[in-house]
Design an enzyme around this catalytic site. Structure first.
Site, PDB file in Angstrom:
ATOM      1  N   ASN A 201       0.825  -1.217   0.000  1.00  0.00           N
ATOM      2  CA  ASN A 201       0.000   0.000   0.000  1.00  0.00           C
ATOM      3  C   ASN A 201       0.855   1.263   0.000  1.00  0.00           C
ATOM      4  O   ASN A 201       0.349   2.354   0.221  1.00  0.00           O
ATOM      5  CB  ASN A 201      -0.933  -0.004   1.221  1.00  0.00           C
ATOM      6  CG  ASN A 201      -0.167  -0.057   2.539  1.00  0.00           C
ATOM      7  OD1 ASN A 201       1.064  -0.096   2.552  1.00  0.00           O
ATOM      8  ND2 ASN A 201      -0.880  -0.041   3.642  1.00  0.00           N
TER       9      ASN A 201
ATOM     10  N   HIS B  78       3.415   1.857   2.116  1.00  0.00           N
ATOM     11  CA  HIS B  78       3.969   2.280   3.407  1.00  0.00           C
ATOM     12  C   HIS B  78       5.492   2.132   3.427  1.00  0.00           C
ATOM     13  O   HIS B  78       6.053   1.282   2.754  1.00  0.00           O
ATOM     14  CB  HIS B  78       3.294   1.592   4.604  1.00  0.00           C
ATOM     15  CG  HIS B  78       3.603   0.143   4.836  1.00  0.00           C
ATOM     16  ND1 HIS B  78       2.644  -0.739   5.286  1.00  0.00           N
ATOM     17  CD2 HIS B  78       4.738  -0.582   4.709  1.00  0.00           C
ATOM     18  CE1 HIS B  78       3.199  -1.931   5.438  1.00  0.00           C
ATOM     19  NE2 HIS B  78       4.468  -1.867   5.091  1.00  0.00           N
TER      20      HIS B  78
HETATM   21  C1  GLP Z   1       6.583  -4.539   6.560  1.00  0.00           C
HETATM   22  C2  GLP Z   1       7.588  -3.557   7.211  1.00  0.00           C
HETATM   23  C3  GLP Z   1       8.184  -2.640   6.181  1.00  0.00           C
HETATM   24  C4  GLP Z   1       8.477  -3.434   4.939  1.00  0.00           C
HETATM   25  C5  GLP Z   1       7.197  -3.830   4.283  1.00  0.00           C
HETATM   26  C6  GLP Z   1       7.350  -4.731   3.073  1.00  0.00           C
HETATM   27  O1  GLP Z   1       5.374  -4.618   7.158  1.00  0.00           O
HETATM   28  N1  GLP Z   1       7.104  -2.812   8.297  1.00  0.00           N
HETATM   29  O2  GLP Z   1       9.340  -2.016   6.720  1.00  0.00           O
HETATM   30  O3  GLP Z   1       9.213  -2.656   4.029  1.00  0.00           O
HETATM   31  O4  GLP Z   1       6.269  -4.324   5.208  1.00  0.00           O
HETATM   32  O5  GLP Z   1       7.636  -6.020   3.444  1.00  0.00           O
HETATM   33  P1  GLP Z   1       8.176  -7.121   2.432  1.00  0.00           P
HETATM   34  O6  GLP Z   1       9.595  -6.748   2.152  1.00  0.00           O
HETATM   35  O7  GLP Z   1       8.063  -8.393   3.196  1.00  0.00           O
HETATM   36  O8  GLP Z   1       7.321  -7.058   1.217  1.00  0.00           O
END
Ligand code: GLP
Length: 250
Positions: free
Chosen positions: A143, A145
């Site tokens: 999303n 973030h």
């Molecule tokens: C998580 C973390 C983030 C991370 C994101 C993506 O919830 N809080 O810091 O960048 O989600 O995660 P992934 O790399 O597993 O797709």
């Protein structure tokens, strides 16, 4: 392939492995240039390969974590640090236990504190006291973030308690036995903490991230897509594999 879009340097690597090697190289160059660097560290699946590469570089005596200080972006709330899904546990198992970093200089928001506000203020102060973050590593949520700065009507500036998005809870349920076990809250550095870092690298891999990567670069800057704020930072490098870069290369 190296691109420059709107002042952002973008490396597109063929595979996740080469993307991980490239990001580990950037981190090790940072440490070589400034052995007492302050690193901002991220969790999630994306940086796992980079941490593996950094461990390899350390074993080959190519990088020395002796004088490094680190601050992690975020932690679930509430969670115990010995819970296997805590980011504290993640950092120990993916990096800290395998390199010569001084654990007393590694900081992660405390997921168990009773006074969250106080802990957040102290976390910001500690970052300030060491002179800020030299190199911040970021992943990106589906999303948009960064850390756990979820889409919102405003940017949260400093370290704060966040109510996690349903989408984030769904995305992260894969790490937990049951979706109901995913904590509903987290503590995250804010957008100002991230934007004050001297350099930033953001990594993304896989087709699932292609749209959000496109939008964060080409869309308007909005708290509704928190990573879009990075368009305004003057030293951002984005590292992608080909699949995540699908919508930005022809
Ligand atoms: C998580 C973390 C983030 C991370 C994101 C993506 O919830 N809080 O810091 O960048 O989600 O995660 P992934 O790399 O597993 O797709």
């Amino acid at each position: 392939m190296k691109l420059n879009i709107k002042g952002i340097t973008i490396f597109v690597e063929d595979y996740y492995l080469s993307m991980s090697k490239k990001s580990a190289e950037i981190v090790s160059h940072q440490i070589a240039n400034k052995p007492n660097s302050v690193l901002g560290l991220a969790t999630g699946s994306t940086p796992e390969g980079m941490y593996k590469e950094l461990i390899q570089l350390y074993l080959n005596k190519k990088v020395n974590f002796d004088n490094i200080t680190s601050f992690n972006l975020d932690e679930y709330y509430p969670i115990n640090k010995d819970n296997k899904n805590s980011y504290a546990y993640y950092m120990n198992s993916h990096l800290f236990n395998h390199v010569n970093i001084d654990k007393d200089k590694t900081f992660i928001p405390n997921g168990k504190t009773e006074n969250v506000d106080k802990m957040c203020k102290e976390y910001d102060q500690m970052i300030y006291d060491v002179g800020g973050i030299d190199l911040q590593i970021l992943g990106i949520g589906n999303n948009g973030h960064i850390g756990f700065n979820e889409p919102d009507v405003d940017f949260e500036l400093t370290t704060h308690l966040v109510k996690l998005d349903d989408k984030t809870i769904e995305a992260n349920a894969r790490f937990f036995a049951n979706i109901d076990d995913v904590p509903k809250f987290a503590v995250s550095m804010g957008i100002q903490n991230i934007m004050q870092s001297k350099k930033i690298i953001l990594m993304a891999s896989g087709e699932g991230k292609a749209k959000i990567i496109h939008d964060m670069i080409f869309g308007k800057v909005t708290p509704n897509l928190p990573a879009s704020i990075l368009q305004l930072h003057n030293n951002v490098t984005i590292l992608l594999d080909k699949k995540a870069a699908k919508l930005i290369i022809n």
